[in-house]
Design a protein around this motif. Structure first.
Motif, mmCIF file in Angstrom:
data_model
loop_
_atom_site.group_PDB
_atom_site.id
_atom_site.type_symbol
_atom_site.label_atom_id
_atom_site.label_comp_id
_atom_site.label_asym_id
_atom_site.label_seq_id
_atom_site.Cartn_x
_atom_site.Cartn_y
_atom_site.Cartn_z
ATOM 1 N N LEU A 78 0.767 -1.120 0.030
ATOM 2 C CA LEU A 78 -0.107 0.157 0.046
ATOM 3 C C LEU A 78 0.944 1.179 0.095
ATOM 4 N N GLU A 79 0.858 1.919 -0.955
ATOM 5 C CA GLU A 79 1.646 3.265 -1.141
ATOM 6 C C GLU A 79 1.037 4.224 -0.080
ATOM 7 N N PHE A 80 -0.153 4.390 0.074
ATOM 8 C CA PHE A 80 -0.559 5.518 1.097
ATOM 9 C C PHE A 80 0.082 5.371 2.288
ATOM 10 N N LEU A 81 0.264 4.232 2.722
ATOM 11 C CA LEU A 81 0.858 4.210 3.947
ATOM 12 C C LEU A 81 2.575 4.594 4.135
ATOM 13 N N ARG A 82 3.241 5.202 2.937
ATOM 14 C CA ARG A 82 4.238 5.622 2.927
ATOM 15 C C ARG A 82 4.070 7.251 2.520
ATOM 16 N N ALA A 83 2.915 7.853 2.865
ATOM 17 C CA ALA A 83 2.715 9.320 2.424
ATOM 18 C C ALA A 83 3.290 10.117 3.310
ATOM 19 N N ARG A 84 3.983 11.143 2.790
ATOM 20 C CA ARG A 84 4.501 12.249 3.648
ATOM 21 C C ARG A 84 3.671 13.396 4.065
ATOM 22 N N SER A 85 2.612 13.350 3.163
ATOM 23 C CA SER A 85 1.929 14.799 3.247
ATOM 24 C C SER A 85 0.558 14.508 3.190
ATOM 25 N N ALA A 86 -0.507 15.584 3.161
ATOM 26 C CA ALA A 86 -2.101 15.082 3.121
ATOM 27 C C ALA A 86 -1.867 14.856 1.263
ATOM 28 N N ASP A 87 -1.529 15.611 0.425
ATOM 29 C CA ASP A 87 -1.665 15.545 -0.974
ATOM 30 C C ASP A 87 -0.907 14.254 -1.401
ATOM 31 N N ASP A 88 0.034 13.756 -0.878
ATOM 32 C CA ASP A 88 0.715 12.519 -1.053
ATOM 33 C C ASP A 88 -0.401 11.088 -0.562
ATOM 34 N N PHE A 89 -1.004 11.454 0.625
ATOM 35 C CA PHE A 89 -1.848 10.398 1.007
ATOM 36 C C PHE A 89 -2.835 10.279 -0.178
ATOM 37 N N TRP A 90 -3.660 11.310 -0.546
ATOM 38 C CA TRP A 90 -4.824 10.963 -1.244
ATOM 39 C C TRP A 90 -4.349 10.583 -2.868
ATOM 40 N N SER A 91 -3.143 11.146 -3.349
ATOM 41 C CA SER A 91 -2.717 10.716 -4.796
ATOM 42 C C SER A 91 -2.332 9.077 -4.420
ATOM 43 N N MET A 92 -1.894 8.743 -3.524
ATOM 44 C CA MET A 92 -1.102 7.515 -3.373
ATOM 45 C C MET A 92 -2.451 6.479 -3.191
ATOM 46 N N LEU A 93 -3.539 6.901 -2.331
ATOM 47 C CA LEU A 93 -4.644 6.161 -2.106
ATOM 48 C C LEU A 93 -5.236 5.969 -3.594
ATOM 49 N N GLU A 94 -5.121 6.836 -4.368
ATOM 50 C CA GLU A 94 -5.846 6.751 -5.852
ATOM 51 C C GLU A 94 -4.929 5.747 -6.555
ATOM 52 N N SER A 95 -3.413 5.660 -6.444
ATOM 53 C CA SER A 95 -3.011 4.777 -7.147
ATOM 54 C C SER A 95 -3.171 3.291 -6.641
ATOM 55 N N ASP A 96 -3.128 3.336 -5.183
ATOM 56 C CA ASP A 96 -3.539 1.952 -4.747
ATOM 57 C C ASP A 96 -4.910 1.394 -5.281
ATOM 58 N N SER A 97 -5.694 2.350 -5.363
ATOM 59 C CA SER A 97 -7.325 1.725 -6.001
ATOM 60 C C SER A 97 -7.069 1.287 -7.415
ATOM 61 N N ILE A 98 -6.479 2.077 -8.213
ATOM 62 C CA ILE A 98 -6.203 1.709 -9.514
ATOM 63 C C ILE A 98 -5.530 0.232 -9.579
ATOM 64 N N ARG A 99 -4.452 0.093 -8.620
ATOM 65 C CA ARG A 99 -3.699 -1.132 -8.733
ATOM 66 C C ARG A 99 -4.683 -2.283 -8.361
ATOM 67 N N MET A 100 -5.701 -2.127 -7.354
ATOM 68 C CA MET A 100 -6.464 -3.045 -6.900
ATOM 69 C C MET A 100 -7.401 -3.522 -8.278
ATOM 70 N N LEU A 101 -7.935 -2.657 -8.747
ATOM 71 C CA LEU A 101 -8.715 -2.793 -9.951
ATOM 72 C C LEU A 101 -7.989 -3.330 -10.813
#
Length: 205
Positions: A78-101
């Motif tokens: 999970l990329e979002f668990l390595r986020a360093r900022s709020a913007d990182d968190f949401w963009s990485m969560l989006e990447s994780d979602s695309i990876r799962m799909l």
């Protein structure tokens, strides 16, 4: 969910039973699936199966929960668990979602089972006995929200359980809508982007 005897089986035998059940449920849906066919495909006696699961519904819930975990992957994925900022968190969560799909698009059996569980003949079973599956999902969402709060991405002025309930309801609606489409072979990045945007607007400070 499985009995202790199933958990004591070696991993190869567990995988044989799970694969037989996944094939049957994905092909026929919960209602038309036959426990006897699963037992035969797994090379078990009928009595042995009942050592491992209470009934067909119990086995179905186990299949659904394991396939959901399979899609999510391990925390290390999970990329979002390595986020360093709020913007990182949401963009990485989006990447994780695309990876799962993307992973879902590569697993037609899993797609069929989850479609049946969310919008098919398995929905009644999920309503009656899916509490454990839901509890695991809710716990995962709460952990994700807690991490988002640490990064300033998620508001902290509302109880985390309520935030998780809101996020869970939105994710469930997204899953039901997405799986209701006949073609999930190509993840729609625009839809994922829009959904994460809606989730962000609901949860951000």
């Amino acid at each position: 969910m499985p009995r202790v005897r199933f958990e004591r089986l070696d991993s190869v035998q567990q995988a044989v039973i799970l694969e037989a059940a996944l094939r049957e449920f994905s092909t026929r849906g919960y209602t038309e699936a036959s426990l006897n066919r699963i037992i035969a495909a797994a090379g078990l006696s009928k009595g042995a199966m009942y050592y491992y699961f209470d009934d067909k519904a119990d086995l179905y819930l186990y299949v659904v929960s394991t396939q959901m975990a399979r899609l999510a992957g391990s925390p290390a994925d999970l990329e979002f668990l390595r986020a360093r900022s709020a913007d990182d968190f949401w963009s990485m969560l989006e990447s994780d979602s695309i990876r799962m799909l993307t992973r879902l698009s590569e697993l037609p059996d899993v797609t069929a089972v989850l479609r049946d569980a969310i919008a098919g003949t398995g929905t009644a079973v999920m309503r009656r006995g899916g509490g454990e599956v839901e509890a695991v999902t809710q716990s995962w969402i709460e952990r994700a929200i807690g991490y988002g709060q640490q990064r300033g991405a998620v508001r902290a002025d509302v109880p985390i359980g309520l935030l998780a309930a809101v996020a869970g309801a939105m994710m469930q609606a997204m899953d039901a809508w997405y799986l209701s489409r006949r073609d999930v072979a190509h993840p729609d990045r625009r839809v994922v982007h829009d959904f994460i945007g809606m989730l962000r607007r609901a949860l951000q400070p």
